[in-house]
Scaffold this motif. Structure first.
Motif, PDB file in Angstrom:
ATOM      1  N   GLN A 118      33.530 126.935  34.473  1.00 62.39           N
ATOM      2  CA  GLN A 118      34.784 126.842  33.749  1.00 62.39           C
ATOM      3  C   GLN A 118      34.962 128.099  32.915  1.00 62.39           C
ATOM      4  O   GLN A 118      34.092 128.977  32.876  1.00 62.39           O
ATOM      5  N   VAL A 119      36.110 128.191  32.228  1.00 62.85           N
ATOM      6  CA  VAL A 119      36.358 129.276  31.289  1.00 62.85           C
ATOM      7  C   VAL A 119      36.994 128.706  30.029  1.00 62.85           C
ATOM      8  O   VAL A 119      37.502 127.586  30.023  1.00 62.85           O
ATOM      9  N   GLY A 120      36.946 129.497  28.972  1.00 59.01           N
ATOM     10  CA  GLY A 120      37.652 129.141  27.756  1.00 59.01           C
ATOM     11  C   GLY A 120      37.163 127.854  27.128  1.00 59.01           C
ATOM     12  O   GLY A 120      35.974 127.523  27.167  1.00 59.01           O
ATOM     13  N   VAL A 121      38.107 127.114  26.582  1.00 60.63           N
ATOM     14  CA  VAL A 121      37.740 125.930  25.805  1.00 60.63           C
ATOM     15  C   VAL A 121      37.148 124.833  26.678  1.00 60.63           C
ATOM     16  O   VAL A 121      36.446 123.952  26.176  1.00 60.63           O
ATOM     17  N   ALA A 122      37.361 124.863  27.996  1.00 62.63           N
ATOM     18  CA  ALA A 122      36.690 123.892  28.865  1.00 62.63           C
ATOM     19  C   ALA A 122      35.183 124.079  28.800  1.00 62.63           C
ATOM     20  O   ALA A 122      34.424 123.105  28.809  1.00 62.63           O
ATOM     21  N   THR A 123      34.741 125.329  28.717  1.00 65.29           N
ATOM     22  CA  THR A 123      33.321 125.586  28.482  1.00 65.29           C
ATOM     23  C   THR A 123      32.926 125.100  27.097  1.00 65.29           C
ATOM     24  O   THR A 123      31.854 124.504  26.916  1.00 65.29           O
ATOM     25  N   GLY A 124      33.798 125.320  26.122  1.00 67.33           N
ATOM     26  CA  GLY A 124      33.522 124.854  24.764  1.00 67.33           C
ATOM     27  C   GLY A 124      33.359 123.347  24.684  1.00 67.33           C
ATOM     28  O   GLY A 124      32.441 122.845  24.020  1.00 67.33           O
ATOM     29  N   PHE A 125      34.229 122.603  25.357  1.00 68.19           N
ATOM     30  CA  PHE A 125      34.100 121.149  25.371  1.00 68.19           C
ATOM     31  C   PHE A 125      32.787 120.725  26.026  1.00 68.19           C
ATOM     32  O   PHE A 125      32.147 119.755  25.611  1.00 68.19           O
ATOM     33  N   ALA A 126      32.372 121.443  27.077  1.00 61.10           N
ATOM     34  CA  ALA A 126      31.090 121.149  27.726  1.00 61.10           C
ATOM     35  C   ALA A 126      29.934 121.384  26.763  1.00 61.10           C
ATOM     36  O   ALA A 126      28.978 120.594  26.719  1.00 61.10           O
ATOM     37  N   VAL A 127      30.016 122.464  25.993  1.00 57.98           N
ATOM     38  CA  VAL A 127      28.978 122.758  25.000  1.00 57.98           C
ATOM     39  C   VAL A 127      28.898 121.639  23.966  1.00 57.98           C
ATOM     40  O   VAL A 127      27.802 121.191  23.581  1.00 57.98           O
ATOM     41  N   LEU A 128      30.050 121.158  23.516  1.00 59.17           N
ATOM     42  CA  LEU A 128      30.060 120.080  22.520  1.00 59.17           C
ATOM     43  C   LEU A 128      29.502 118.786  23.100  1.00 59.17           C
ATOM     44  O   LEU A 128      28.837 118.013  22.396  1.00 59.17           O
ATOM     45  N   ALA A 129      29.744 118.536  24.384  1.00 66.26           N
ATOM     46  CA  ALA A 129      29.163 117.355  25.031  1.00 66.26           C
ATOM     47  C   ALA A 129      27.641 117.461  25.042  1.00 66.26           C
ATOM     48  O   ALA A 129      26.932 116.463  24.829  1.00 66.26           O
ATOM     49  N   ALA A 130      27.137 118.663  25.289  1.00 66.73           N
ATOM     50  CA  ALA A 130      25.690 118.873  25.250  1.00 66.73           C
ATOM     51  C   ALA A 130      25.140 118.635  23.846  1.00 66.73           C
ATOM     52  O   ALA A 130      24.081 118.011  23.670  1.00 66.73           O
ATOM     53  N   ALA A 131      25.856 119.128  22.834  1.00 68.06           N
ATOM     54  CA  ALA A 131      25.419 118.930  21.446  1.00 68.06           C
ATOM     55  C   ALA A 131      25.397 117.448  21.091  1.00 68.06           C
ATOM     56  O   ALA A 131      24.471 116.971  20.419  1.00 68.06           O
ATOM     57  N   ASP A 132      26.398 116.710  21.563  1.00 67.14           N
ATOM     58  CA  ASP A 132      26.430 115.261  21.322  1.00 67.14           C
ATOM     59  C   ASP A 132      25.218 114.582  21.957  1.00 67.14           C
ATOM     60  O   ASP A 132      24.606 113.676  21.376  1.00 67.14           O
ATOM     61  N   ALA A 133      24.861 115.004  23.180  1.00 71.95           N
ATOM     62  CA  ALA A 133      23.722 114.412  23.883  1.00 71.95           C
ATOM     63  C   ALA A 133      22.422 114.686  23.137  1.00 71.95           C
ATOM     64  O   ALA A 133      21.562 113.797  23.010  1.00 71.95           O
ATOM     65  N   LEU A 134      22.265 115.905  22.630  1.00 75.68           N
ATOM     66  CA  LEU A 134      21.061 116.224  21.867  1.00 75.68           C
ATOM     67  C   LEU A 134      21.008 115.425  20.573  1.00 75.68           C
ATOM     68  O   LEU A 134      19.948 114.918  20.185  1.00 75.68           O
ATOM     69  N   ALA A 143      21.165 116.884  28.176  1.00 79.95           N
ATOM     70  CA  ALA A 143      22.314 117.550  27.562  1.00 79.95           C
ATOM     71  C   ALA A 143      23.011 118.453  28.580  1.00 79.95           C
ATOM     72  O   ALA A 143      24.247 118.538  28.607  1.00 79.95           O
ATOM     73  N   ALA A 144      22.222 119.118  29.431  1.00 77.84           N
ATOM     74  CA  ALA A 144      22.802 119.962  30.475  1.00 77.84           C
ATOM     75  C   ALA A 144      23.641 119.129  31.436  1.00 77.84           C
ATOM     76  O   ALA A 144      24.729 119.547  31.854  1.00 77.84           O
ATOM     77  N   GLU A 145      23.164 117.951  31.772  1.00 79.63           N
ATOM     78  CA  GLU A 145      23.923 117.081  32.685  1.00 79.63           C
ATOM     79  C   GLU A 145      25.223 116.614  32.032  1.00 79.63           C
ATOM     80  O   GLU A 145      26.266 116.546  32.683  1.00 79.63           O
ATOM     81  N   ALA A 146      25.177 116.319  30.738  1.00 79.13           N
ATOM     82  CA  ALA A 146      26.400 115.923  30.017  1.00 79.13           C
ATOM     83  C   ALA A 146      27.408 117.065  30.030  1.00 79.13           C
ATOM     84  O   ALA A 146      28.613 116.849  30.246  1.00 79.13           O
ATOM     85  N   ALA A 147      26.926 118.288  29.808  1.00 78.63           N
ATOM     86  CA  ALA A 147      27.812 119.454  29.825  1.00 78.63           C
ATOM     87  C   ALA A 147      28.388 119.672  31.213  1.00 78.63           C
ATOM     88  O   ALA A 147      29.586 119.928  31.371  1.00 78.63           O
ATOM     89  N   ARG A 148      27.540 119.575  32.223  1.00 85.68           N
ATOM     90  CA  ARG A 148      27.977 119.798  33.604  1.00 85.68           C
ATOM     91  C   ARG A 148      29.043 118.770  34.004  1.00 85.68           C
ATOM     92  O   ARG A 148      30.066 119.123  34.610  1.00 85.68           O
TER      93      ARG A 148
END
Length: 284
Positions: A118-134, A143-148
């Motif tokens: 992805q690009v832009g904020v879609a990557t950002g939302f994926a990062v936040l999903a990873a942070a939530d998982a951690l 966390a990587a699977e949540a981001a993916r």
């Protein structure tokens, strides 16, 4: 701190939010003439890039070196991280993910490098999903699977006033075959399989923006979502679109705001002034 998250500046995470969530953001660079600037408030800003593009100055972008990413990983390790999850924009669009893979080989702690596709904020939302998982006690792999999953489910839709900037940067992907030299067409594009792909073509900007709104509503469907509207030097149109989506997706948003902001300088260099994008990211 068992695991740490590293991402890059194209994820468009506000500095305050990244700090709050403990996320390290490594900048990409914008090259304007002979000047090399880190993307960010103290270097390459959207305004600087838009002005340079309007003045027909040569503008290009550059990925962070493996050494810069390695230093981010080692800093995380010094702060107590036993593993690192490094999430980046599509490897089809930038060499940043490759730099992360190279740096991971040299790191003193295990590093899991993830191409968000992805690009832009879609990557950002994926990062936040990873942070939530951690935060919920998950491992770096979980966390990587949540981001993916979140990145794959997100829709990144955008309008550009002209294809010229995408053509110059060689990032037009499948759209080039469809549009060729027809630069008078007002294209609607999307990120598909990690590259820019054609969505629709219309003849006027007003019609394009109307379709962008409809497509965003369709992408949301019945699901709870987060929505972001991004622009480069087009705040009025972006604000109007965000207002319409806030109203039409009120049930999906459940009181959350449609975030509206200027596209980062690196991505802006490839799309040009007048660009308008919507990211619709389903929530788990």
């Amino acid at each position: 701190m068992p695991a740490a998250i590293v991402t890059d500046s194209t994820a468009m995470l506000p500095a305050s939010l990244a700090a709050e969530r403990g996320i390290t953001v490594v900048p990409l660079q914008v090259v304007i003439g002979a000047q090399v600037l880190d993307e960010g408030a103290d270097g390459a800003t959207p305004e600087v890039v838009a002005e340079a593009l309007r003045a027909f100055k040569p503008v290009s972008t550059s990925r962070p070196s493996p050494a810069v990413l390695l230093e981010a990983y080692e800093a995380a390790a010094r702060n107590g991280a036993t593993e690192v999850l490094s999430i980046h924009l599509s490897g089809e669009m930038s060499g940043t993910f490759e730099s992360a893979q190279l740096a991971a080989r040299e790191a003193s702690v295990p590093v899991l490098a993830l191409d968000s596709r992805q690009v832009g904020v879609a990557t950002g939302f994926a990062v936040l999903a990873a942070a939530d998982a951690l935060d919920a006690g998950g491992s770096a792999a979980e966390a990587a699977e949540a981001a993916r999953c979140r990145a794959a489910a997100s829709a990144s839709l955008f309008y550009v006033d002209t294809l010229e900037y995408l053509r110059r940067g060689g990032r037009i992907g499948a759209a080039a075959a469809l549009f060729g030299g027809a630069l008078s067409v007002k294209p609607l594009l999307q990120i598909e399989n990690g590259v820019v792909a054609t969505l629709e073509k219309v003849r006027t900007a007003a019609r394009a923006l109307g379709r962008l709104e409809e497509l965003a509503v369709q992408a949301a469907g019945e699901r709870p979502v987060d929505v972001c509207v991004a622009h480069l030097a087009s705040p009025d149109r972006a604000g109007q679109l965000a207002e319409h989506l806030t109203s039409r997706l009120a049930v999906n948003l459940s009181g959350r705001e449609v975030w509206c902001g200027e596209l980062g300088a690196v991505l802006g260099a490839h799309v040009g002034p007048g660009m308008l994008a919507v990211c619709v990211a389903p929530r788990s």
